[in-house]
Design a protein around this motif. Structure first.
Motif, PDB file in Angstrom:
ATOM      1  N   SER A 113     -16.953  11.462   1.796  1.00 50.72           N
ATOM      2  CA  SER A 113     -16.739   9.865   1.234  1.00 50.72           C
ATOM      3  C   SER A 113     -15.964   8.193   0.691  1.00 50.72           C
ATOM      4  N   TYR A 114     -16.717   8.150   1.708  1.00 48.83           N
ATOM      5  CA  TYR A 114     -16.113   6.665   1.418  1.00 48.83           C
ATOM      6  C   TYR A 114     -16.896   5.658   1.608  1.00 48.83           C
ATOM      7  N   HIS A 115     -15.987   4.099   0.620  1.00 51.36           N
ATOM      8  CA  HIS A 115     -17.326   2.707   1.172  1.00 51.36           C
ATOM      9  C   HIS A 115     -15.900   1.967  -0.024  1.00 51.36           C
ATOM     10  N   GLY A 116     -16.256   1.094   0.498  1.00 51.00           N
ATOM     11  CA  GLY A 116     -14.814   0.685   0.873  1.00 51.00           C
ATOM     12  C   GLY A 116     -15.384  -1.711   1.354  1.00 51.00           C
ATOM     13  N   THR A 117     -15.462  -2.378   0.041  1.00 50.29           N
ATOM     14  CA  THR A 117     -15.492  -3.254   0.596  1.00 50.29           C
ATOM     15  C   THR A 117     -14.946  -4.455   1.304  1.00 50.29           C
ATOM     16  N   VAL A 118     -15.493  -4.850   2.638  1.00 49.72           N
ATOM     17  CA  VAL A 118     -14.141  -5.829   3.021  1.00 49.72           C
ATOM     18  C   VAL A 118     -14.483  -6.731   3.093  1.00 49.72           C
ATOM     19  N   ASP A 119     -13.837  -7.579   2.372  1.00 48.35           N
ATOM     20  CA  ASP A 119     -14.334  -9.103   1.896  1.00 48.35           C
ATOM     21  C   ASP A 119     -14.071 -10.211   3.214  1.00 48.35           C
ATOM     22  N   LYS A 120     -13.091  -9.811   3.779  1.00 47.85           N
ATOM     23  CA  LYS A 120     -13.481 -10.224   5.791  1.00 47.85           C
ATOM     24  C   LYS A 120     -14.471 -11.130   6.090  1.00 47.85           C
ATOM     25  N   LEU A 121     -15.114  -9.606   5.891  1.00 44.15           N
ATOM     26  CA  LEU A 121     -16.852  -9.869   7.204  1.00 44.15           C
ATOM     27  C   LEU A 121     -17.381 -10.428   6.035  1.00 44.15           C
ATOM     28  N   ARG A 122     -17.907 -10.600   4.962  1.00 41.77           N
ATOM     29  CA  ARG A 122     -18.236 -11.814   4.247  1.00 41.77           C
ATOM     30  C   ARG A 122     -18.046 -13.015   5.658  1.00 41.77           C
ATOM     31  N   GLU A 123     -17.534 -13.866   4.974  1.00 40.26           N
ATOM     32  CA  GLU A 123     -16.599 -15.641   5.941  1.00 40.26           C
ATOM     33  C   GLU A 123     -16.799 -14.562   7.042  1.00 40.26           C
ATOM     34  N   PHE A 124     -16.995 -13.546   8.055  1.00 35.06           N
ATOM     35  CA  PHE A 124     -17.429 -13.883   9.367  1.00 35.06           C
ATOM     36  C   PHE A 124     -18.529 -13.434   9.735  1.00 35.06           C
ATOM     37  N   TYR A 125     -19.549 -13.464   8.478  1.00 40.16           N
ATOM     38  CA  TYR A 125     -21.116 -13.301   8.226  1.00 40.16           C
ATOM     39  C   TYR A 125     -21.199 -14.620   8.305  1.00 40.16           C
ATOM     40  N   ILE A 126     -20.925 -14.802   7.079  1.00 43.34           N
ATOM     41  CA  ILE A 126     -21.348 -16.255   7.315  1.00 43.34           C
ATOM     42  C   ILE A 126     -21.298 -17.457   8.558  1.00 43.34           C
TER      43      ILE A 126
ATOM     44  N   ALA B 105      -3.330  16.348   8.274  1.00 39.25           N
ATOM     45  CA  ALA B 105      -2.295  16.686   7.792  1.00 39.25           C
ATOM     46  C   ALA B 105      -2.380  15.917   5.881  1.00 39.25           C
ATOM     47  N   LYS B 106      -2.367  16.256   4.333  1.00 38.80           N
ATOM     48  CA  LYS B 106      -2.170  15.672   3.393  1.00 38.80           C
ATOM     49  C   LYS B 106      -1.179  14.554   3.066  1.00 38.80           C
ATOM     50  N   GLY B 107      -1.379  13.776   3.034  1.00 41.69           N
ATOM     51  CA  GLY B 107      -0.855  12.236   2.928  1.00 41.69           C
ATOM     52  C   GLY B 107      -0.365  11.213   3.632  1.00 41.69           C
ATOM     53  N   GLU B 108      -0.657  11.914   5.200  1.00 40.86           N
ATOM     54  CA  GLU B 108      -0.221  10.843   6.383  1.00 40.86           C
ATOM     55  C   GLU B 108      -1.036  10.210   6.654  1.00 40.86           C
ATOM     56  N   PHE B 109      -2.514   9.733   6.159  1.00 43.98           N
ATOM     57  CA  PHE B 109      -3.201   8.822   5.712  1.00 43.98           C
ATOM     58  C   PHE B 109      -4.133   8.157   5.094  1.00 43.98           C
ATOM     59  N   SER B 110      -4.443   6.488   5.024  1.00 41.52           N
ATOM     60  CA  SER B 110      -5.048   6.774   3.648  1.00 41.52           C
ATOM     61  C   SER B 110      -6.112   5.205   4.551  1.00 41.52           C
ATOM     62  N   ILE B 111      -7.972   5.931   3.751  1.00 40.25           N
ATOM     63  CA  ILE B 111      -8.058   5.430   4.543  1.00 40.25           C
ATOM     64  C   ILE B 111      -8.500   3.966   4.005  1.00 40.25           C
ATOM     65  N   LYS B 112      -7.706   3.510   2.691  1.00 39.87           N
ATOM     66  CA  LYS B 112      -7.772   2.319   1.781  1.00 39.87           C
ATOM     67  C   LYS B 112      -7.104   1.715   2.173  1.00 39.87           C
ATOM     68  N   ASP B 113      -6.039   1.623   3.149  1.00 38.90           N
ATOM     69  CA  ASP B 113      -5.033   1.129   4.016  1.00 38.90           C
ATOM     70  C   ASP B 113      -5.405   1.494   4.667  1.00 38.90           C
ATOM     71  N   PHE B 114      -6.273   1.875   5.852  1.00 40.42           N
ATOM     72  CA  PHE B 114      -7.097   1.261   6.844  1.00 40.42           C
ATOM     73  C   PHE B 114      -8.039   0.195   6.468  1.00 40.42           C
ATOM     74  N   VAL B 115      -8.495   0.073   5.742  1.00 41.38           N
ATOM     75  CA  VAL B 115      -9.442  -0.697   5.728  1.00 41.38           C
ATOM     76  C   VAL B 115      -9.135  -1.833   5.342  1.00 41.38           C
ATOM     77  N   ASN B 116      -7.615  -2.190   4.546  1.00 40.41           N
ATOM     78  CA  ASN B 116      -7.297  -3.367   4.317  1.00 40.41           C
ATOM     79  C   ASN B 116      -6.738  -3.988   5.912  1.00 40.41           C
ATOM     80  N   HIS B 117      -5.532  -2.610   5.870  1.00 38.60           N
ATOM     81  CA  HIS B 117      -5.323  -3.532   7.735  1.00 38.60           C
ATOM     82  C   HIS B 117      -6.498  -4.042   8.869  1.00 38.60           C
TER      83      HIS B 117
ATOM     84  N   SER C 129      -9.692  -5.180   7.577  1.00 38.60           N
ATOM     85  CA  SER C 129     -10.357  -6.589   7.047  1.00 38.60           C
ATOM     86  C   SER C 129      -9.004  -7.889   8.054  1.00 38.60           C
ATOM     87  N   ASN C 130      -7.590  -7.852   7.414  1.00 37.63           N
ATOM     88  CA  ASN C 130      -6.838  -8.359   7.835  1.00 37.63           C
ATOM     89  C   ASN C 130      -6.679  -8.845   9.279  1.00 37.63           C
ATOM     90  N   GLN C 131      -7.630  -8.197   9.826  1.00 32.05           N
ATOM     91  CA  GLN C 131      -7.733  -8.330  11.676  1.00 32.05           C
ATOM     92  C   GLN C 131      -9.371  -9.175  11.992  1.00 32.05           C
TER      93      GLN C 131
END
Length: 211
Positions: A4-17, A93-105, A107-109
């Motif tokens: 289970s993961y829920h992470g806010t994408v702040d840039k989507l707010r601007e895009f939606y507006i 594999a453990k430590g191979e990936f961070s979902i938070k890093d993905f969401v930040n990446h 959001s930047n796009q």
């Protein structure tokens, strides 16, 4: 235990507006991660829940992600997480990936401003035809049904009018034309290639024409 993961994408707010400023409910932009190039559809038409659709450029594979209230990027369940990892070629594999890093990446796009273009209109119609009568994106003509009925009194008044799908397509592809015609019984004719009248229709001509 289910993932289970829920992470806010702040840039989507601007895009939606920005989308709402155009009065559209479907937006699209480009995204690249781990060598995977995608067209992203942000579909906000359903009030009970919004969706992000990642569509691979090469093979058209689609990944659907829910966006919950508060612009939260949501993955619920092990199967959904497996689909996410497979789409982006992410190892388990453990430590191979961070979902938070993905969401930040991600959001930047996300663009701060949504600008419609013919390329984006084509992407939207590949996702949803909106009106099955035409796959075209170019307004090449109009039918003013008020005038048609005046010239042809024998036509059934119950049948020959603008359809809801035609209006919905115009709303998403040409919001300015939508604003000009939403109260009128006018059908926009769409073609796959730009026509002689296309630019004039884009700028609001012909909507009150007698022809």
């Amino acid at each position: 235990m289910e993932y289970s993961y829920h992470g806010t994408v702040d840039k989507l707010r601007e895009f939606y507006i920005s989308m709402r400023n155009l009065n559209v409910d479907i937006g699209t932009f480009e995204h690249t991660y781990n060598g995977v190039n995608s067209d992203v559809i942000f579909d906000t038409r359903n009030s009970s829940g919004w969706n992000l659709l990642f569509i691979k450029r090469i093979d058209g594979i689609v990944l659907k992600i829910q966006i919950q209230r508060g612009y939260r990027f949501t993955i619920e369940g092990n199967f959904a997480y497996k689909q996410f990892r497979e789409y982006f070629g992410i190892g388990g594999a453990k430590g191979e990936f961070s979902i938070k890093d993905f969401v930040n990446h991600f959001s930047n796009q996300v663009p701060s401003e949504y600008l419609l273009s013919d390329k984006k209109r084509k992407i939207i119609l590949r996702y949803d035809k909106l009106d099955n009568k035409s796959e075209g994106i170019y307004p090449i003509g109009i039918i003013n049904w008020k005038i048609v009925h005046a010239k042809n009194p024998s036509l059934s008044n119950d049948r020959y009018h603008r359809t809801g799908k035609n209006l919905a397509k115009t709303k998403q592809l040409y919001p300015l034309i939508f604003e000009a015609t939403k109260e009128l019984d006018i059908t926009i004719i769409y073609g796959k290639k730009s026509g002689e009248q296309t630019e004039d229709i884009k700028f609001g001509k012909y909507f009150f024409s007698k022809d």
